[in-house]
Design a protein around this motif. Sequence first.
Motif, PDB file in Angstrom:
ATOM      1  N   LYS A   1       0.991  -1.145  -0.045  1.00  0.00           N
ATOM      2  CA  LYS A   1       0.021  -0.052   0.004  1.00  0.00           C
ATOM      3  C   LYS A   1       0.835   1.124  -0.002  1.00  0.00           C
ATOM      4  CE  LYS A   1      -3.778  -2.417   2.433  1.00  0.00           C
ATOM      5  NZ  LYS A   1      -4.472  -2.407   3.854  1.00  0.00           N
ATOM      6  N   VAL A   2       0.279   2.479  -0.329  1.00  0.00           N
ATOM      7  CA  VAL A   2       1.025   3.487  -0.548  1.00  0.00           C
ATOM      8  C   VAL A   2       1.396   4.118   1.032  1.00  0.00           C
ATOM      9  CG1 VAL A   2       0.990   6.049  -1.119  1.00  0.00           C
ATOM     10  CG2 VAL A   2      -0.446   4.513  -2.362  1.00  0.00           C
ATOM     11  N   ASN A   3       2.704   4.417   1.107  1.00  0.00           N
ATOM     12  CA  ASN A   3       3.538   4.736   2.517  1.00  0.00           C
ATOM     13  C   ASN A   3       3.374   3.593   3.471  1.00  0.00           C
ATOM     14  OD1 ASN A   3       3.675   7.368   1.484  1.00  0.00           O
ATOM     15  ND2 ASN A   3       1.673   7.949   2.160  1.00  0.00           N
ATOM     16  N   GLU A   4       3.027   2.323   2.890  1.00  0.00           N
ATOM     17  CA  GLU A   4       3.304   1.255   3.893  1.00  0.00           C
ATOM     18  C   GLU A   4       4.049   0.018   2.865  1.00  0.00           C
ATOM     19  OE1 GLU A   4      -0.109  -0.349   5.517  1.00  0.00           O
ATOM     20  OE2 GLU A   4      -1.209   1.625   5.980  1.00  0.00           O
ATOM     21  N   CYS A   5       5.068  -0.290   3.599  1.00  0.00           N
ATOM     22  CA  CYS A   5       5.775  -1.511   2.864  1.00  0.00           C
ATOM     23  C   CYS A   5       6.347  -2.273   3.874  1.00  0.00           C
ATOM     24  CB  CYS A   5       6.966  -0.800   1.881  1.00  0.00           C
ATOM     25  SG  CYS A   5       7.990  -2.020   1.110  1.00  0.00           S
ATOM     26  N   THR A   6       5.994  -3.718   3.694  1.00  0.00           N
ATOM     27  CA  THR A   6       6.651  -4.906   4.414  1.00  0.00           C
ATOM     28  C   THR A   6       7.445  -5.477   3.602  1.00  0.00           C
ATOM     29  OG1 THR A   6       4.722  -4.892   5.841  1.00  0.00           O
ATOM     30  CG2 THR A   6       6.033  -6.745   6.035  1.00  0.00           C
ATOM     31  N   THR A   7       8.633  -5.551   3.885  1.00  0.00           N
ATOM     32  CA  THR A   7       9.475  -6.585   3.070  1.00  0.00           C
ATOM     33  C   THR A   7       9.330  -8.085   3.295  1.00  0.00           C
ATOM     34  OG1 THR A   7      10.971  -4.729   2.912  1.00  0.00           O
ATOM     35  CG2 THR A   7      12.103  -6.894   2.435  1.00  0.00           C
ATOM     36  N   GLN A   8       9.087  -8.937   2.514  1.00  0.00           N
ATOM     37  CA  GLN A   8       9.033 -10.391   2.579  1.00  0.00           C
ATOM     38  C   GLN A   8       9.892 -10.941   1.760  1.00  0.00           C
ATOM     39  OE1 GLN A   8       5.024 -11.931   2.027  1.00  0.00           O
ATOM     40  NE2 GLN A   8       5.787 -13.727   2.628  1.00  0.00           N
ATOM     41  N   LEU A   9      10.788 -11.676   2.299  1.00  0.00           N
ATOM     42  CA  LEU A   9      11.779 -12.605   1.659  1.00  0.00           C
ATOM     43  C   LEU A   9      11.416 -14.099   1.342  1.00  0.00           C
ATOM     44  CD1 LEU A   9      14.690 -12.450   0.375  1.00  0.00           C
ATOM     45  CD2 LEU A   9      15.738 -13.317   2.663  1.00  0.00           C
ATOM     46  N   PRO A  10      11.270 -14.356   0.198  1.00  0.00           N
ATOM     47  CA  PRO A  10      10.635 -15.541  -0.286  1.00  0.00           C
ATOM     48  C   PRO A  10      11.872 -16.553   0.323  1.00  0.00           C
ATOM     49  CG  PRO A  10      11.218 -14.653  -2.353  1.00  0.00           C
ATOM     50  CD  PRO A  10      11.265 -13.409  -1.309  1.00  0.00           C
ATOM     51  N   ILE A  11      11.315 -17.714   0.541  1.00  0.00           N
ATOM     52  CA  ILE A  11      12.046 -18.851   1.051  1.00  0.00           C
ATOM     53  C   ILE A  11      12.258 -20.130  -0.177  1.00  0.00           C
ATOM     54  CG2 ILE A  11      11.924 -18.514   3.410  1.00  0.00           C
ATOM     55  CD1 ILE A  11       9.880 -21.128   3.656  1.00  0.00           C
ATOM     56  N   ASP A  12      13.099 -20.642  -0.157  1.00  0.00           N
ATOM     57  CA  ASP A  12      13.366 -21.534  -1.134  1.00  0.00           C
ATOM     58  C   ASP A  12      12.374 -22.788  -0.552  1.00  0.00           C
ATOM     59  OD1 ASP A  12      15.354 -20.414  -2.211  1.00  0.00           O
ATOM     60  OD2 ASP A  12      16.892 -21.786  -1.801  1.00  0.00           O
ATOM     61  N   ASN A  13      11.744 -23.436  -1.757  1.00  0.00           N
ATOM     62  CA  ASN A  13      10.871 -24.458  -1.688  1.00  0.00           C
ATOM     63  C   ASN A  13      11.445 -25.584  -1.989  1.00  0.00           C
ATOM     64  OD1 ASN A  13       8.063 -22.924  -1.399  1.00  0.00           O
ATOM     65  ND2 ASN A  13       8.691 -22.360  -3.537  1.00  0.00           N
ATOM     66  N   GLN A  14      11.060 -26.871  -1.196  1.00  0.00           N
ATOM     67  CA  GLN A  14      11.743 -27.978  -1.402  1.00  0.00           C
ATOM     68  C   GLN A  14      10.846 -29.029  -1.827  1.00  0.00           C
ATOM     69  OE1 GLN A  14      14.908 -28.687  -0.590  1.00  0.00           O
ATOM     70  NE2 GLN A  14      15.059 -30.941  -1.110  1.00  0.00           N
ATOM     71  N   VAL A  15      11.033 -29.719  -2.993  1.00  0.00           N
ATOM     72  CA  VAL A  15      10.275 -30.774  -3.425  1.00  0.00           C
ATOM     73  C   VAL A  15      11.077 -32.327  -3.822  1.00  0.00           C
ATOM     74  CG1 VAL A  15       8.587 -29.111  -4.576  1.00  0.00           C
ATOM     75  CG2 VAL A  15      10.413 -29.917  -5.768  1.00  0.00           C
ATOM     76  N   GLU A  16      10.441 -33.170  -3.672  1.00  0.00           N
ATOM     77  CA  GLU A  16      11.112 -34.473  -3.704  1.00  0.00           C
ATOM     78  C   GLU A  16      10.011 -35.503  -4.334  1.00  0.00           C
ATOM     79  OE1 GLU A  16      12.940 -35.896  -0.076  1.00  0.00           O
ATOM     80  OE2 GLU A  16      14.022 -34.144   0.006  1.00  0.00           O
ATOM     81  N   ILE A  17      10.540 -36.323  -5.267  1.00  0.00           N
ATOM     82  CA  ILE A  17       9.788 -37.700  -5.477  1.00  0.00           C
ATOM     83  C   ILE A  17      10.319 -38.607  -5.036  1.00  0.00           C
ATOM     84  CG2 ILE A  17       9.243 -39.149  -7.435  1.00  0.00           C
ATOM     85  CD1 ILE A  17       7.756 -36.400  -7.663  1.00  0.00           C
ATOM     86  N   ASP A  18       9.346 -39.634  -3.924  1.00  0.00           N
ATOM     87  CA  ASP A  18       9.798 -40.769  -3.324  1.00  0.00           C
ATOM     88  C   ASP A  18      10.735 -41.807  -4.119  1.00  0.00           C
ATOM     89  OD1 ASP A  18       9.835 -43.163  -1.628  1.00  0.00           O
ATOM     90  OD2 ASP A  18       8.972 -41.881  -0.369  1.00  0.00           O
TER      91      ASP A  18
END
Length: 767
Positions: free
Chosen positions: A479-496
């Motif tokens: 939003k204007v004059n509002e900012c929250t920094t959010q750092l995306p994390i790595d996703n982990q995927v696996e096939i059994d």
Amino acid sequence: MFKIKQLLCIVLVAGSVLQAALSAPAAEKNAKALTDTIKTEQSGNRVENITTVLQHIPFANLEWVDETGGLSLSGTVPRRDVRFTIKRDEIVTKSELQLFYTPSPSLIPVRSQLNIYLNGVLQKSIPIKKEDLGKKVSEIIEFDSHIIRDQNQIHFEFIGHYTDYCENPVDTTIWLNISSQSILNLSKQHLHIANDLSSFPIPFFNVSNQQKSVLSVIFAETPDNNTLKAASVFASYGGVLTSWSGVDYPVFINELPASGNLVVFITNDKKPDFLKDYPNVKVPCIEMADVPGTQADKMLIISAPDTKGLVDASRALTQGNVLFNGPLSMVLELLETQKRKPYDAPKWIDTSKKVTFGSLTFYDKQLSSQGFTPSPIEVEMNLPPDLYFVNGSRVDVNLIYKYTKPMNIGLSQMRFIINDHLIRSYPLKPESETSHITENIPLLGGLSLFNKSKIDSSFLRPQNTLTFDFKYSMIFSSKVNECTTQLPIDNQVEIDPNSTIDFTDFYHFTKMPNLEIFWSSGYPFSIYADLQETAAIVNNPGDTSELNALFNTLARIGSQLGFPALNVEVLGNPSDDEIKNLSDYDLLVFGQVPLMLREDNNANVVLDATQQSINTSFNDSVPTHFNDEKKEVTMKIKQKNASGVGAFVSFMSPLNSNKTVVALISDSSEGMENIARNMIVNHGSSQTLGSVTVIKGDTSKSFDVGETYYIGDLPWYQRIYYILLDNPWFLMFLCLFCAVVFCILMYRFLRQIQKSRLKMQQLRKEQ
């Protein structure tokens, strides 16, 4: 007394000076002799000055690089790797990367940058300049050659910024593209390595990268059948070792090639001139030695008292029966291995049981991926090419996979893809457990019972790529004059790795001739991985181009199967009696097709069609159908083509209706050499289809001619179904016929019941 001592000292000093003066000529002579010895050694077989070779490797040829798109970096995929390899007998003295890249025009200069690492060590940090935004930029990155090893990894790290306030790390304006036109320049020296067989297959075969191996094959004279078999077994083993990088076997008879490593086959009474002084042997031996008159080239000498011993030496080498230690190893005992069973090639999946995905992997962590947007997980699956698939065939799959819990907002999904065809996409549920989830994936149709699902098999081929692509949605808002920094994390995927795929319910049955499956899987010769039911016929064993095609073909089949041709039969210019004994073999013919195999009418039709195709070369008048008259065919085509034209021909064996002949013929030695070049796996753009394929350069044309036949074992009821599948009108009439027969039978049955009932009623009335 003192004067006497002085006098003695003077005498001793004078004596030393006199001795030195007298010995000076001798010392000078000795020094001169030593210098001459050094010069002689340097002018002999070894040359101390090592030549530096400059190699230019296009960026598109490196592993994990898109040939057209290069490497694309973004906020979600800021890191990418590429790999290159160096042979163990080479050393890099200088290396640099001529980098071409284009940064996004929306980036903030200087704060945005590109970092380049080599084997984990930072080589250069390139700031993105204002004048470079949106333009193709050239940069030279000099690598530290001291950290280059056999397997090398270039790591690119992109740090991109586009605003000073409330920056979204996944904004689409954050990108940088590294062009596929970039070039890796390497200055290399070929080292002289010790003659030690413990390093085999180095330096004879390139097993570390996708660069093809070139190994010359040397014979003392025109090889006999045993010598041909020994060389064929060795050649196929080279295909196994090099796998998909490919190998070429130029052939020389009593002649040394200009350069390169080589393998030479000799017996006590048959030696090439450059090895005429080689000592006789009492048992088969394998030795590694320097090639005479070269700087660093090596030769592998396979020797034996007789030609039968050469076969034993080659088979022992390929089976690991020889202890390689030092320059020379002797074959004291040959351990015979059991013959292979049908369809048990190491590179094919086992269709007699369920197969786990873990058994299909080639390296650790192949079934896992991580990142903001994880890279697709890919698994290679090779099938026997004659599996009987019809419309509606399905394959049971039990898939287990794990994934990081996605965001509650948006839609995340896993896409299951076979050979670039989307089979099914399945949502990743935010409420699911994040450790591991067992899912039953409906790929086509509804969900099946017992935790299994069905895959439509219409996209399956002999070589298949199964792709599991996990897509995560990411939503960022501000939003204007509002900012929250959010750092995306790595996703982990696996096939059994315990996930399974099941082909146990399928039969081996296919229509022939079919050069496509010969090209992709070596079929039908590859039914047995050791080629125990294959006979190779070389029309002229003195023609080096035919031998080159023979060895390259067997190497190709070996790379496709992952097993050497231990039990292949090889015959040079066989007699009619020898050919008659080949009725139980599939025949692989090189050069002119023997007259006995041309006496069949169908074979004549196919070969005549091939001759017309070669004569017309690649004109628009290439025939598509031919007269079925029996004709006398001479495969030594009179009309010559400047670049050489070759052909692949397949037809039913005149000796056995269940066997196949595949012939590689040409109009000249140049045409056969062209065939040999195209047979190198992954190093030719040609492909074969139908029953006849004509090749000129890297261009091929295919068509069908001749009779069709079937190979395999299919139950009678499946054969009826196969016939009905191809003839819907016959199926309709059969259904009507069955309905009429059923009605007649039911009518008679009901009439019989009616008569019985009327008879009972009549008896009751009489009582």
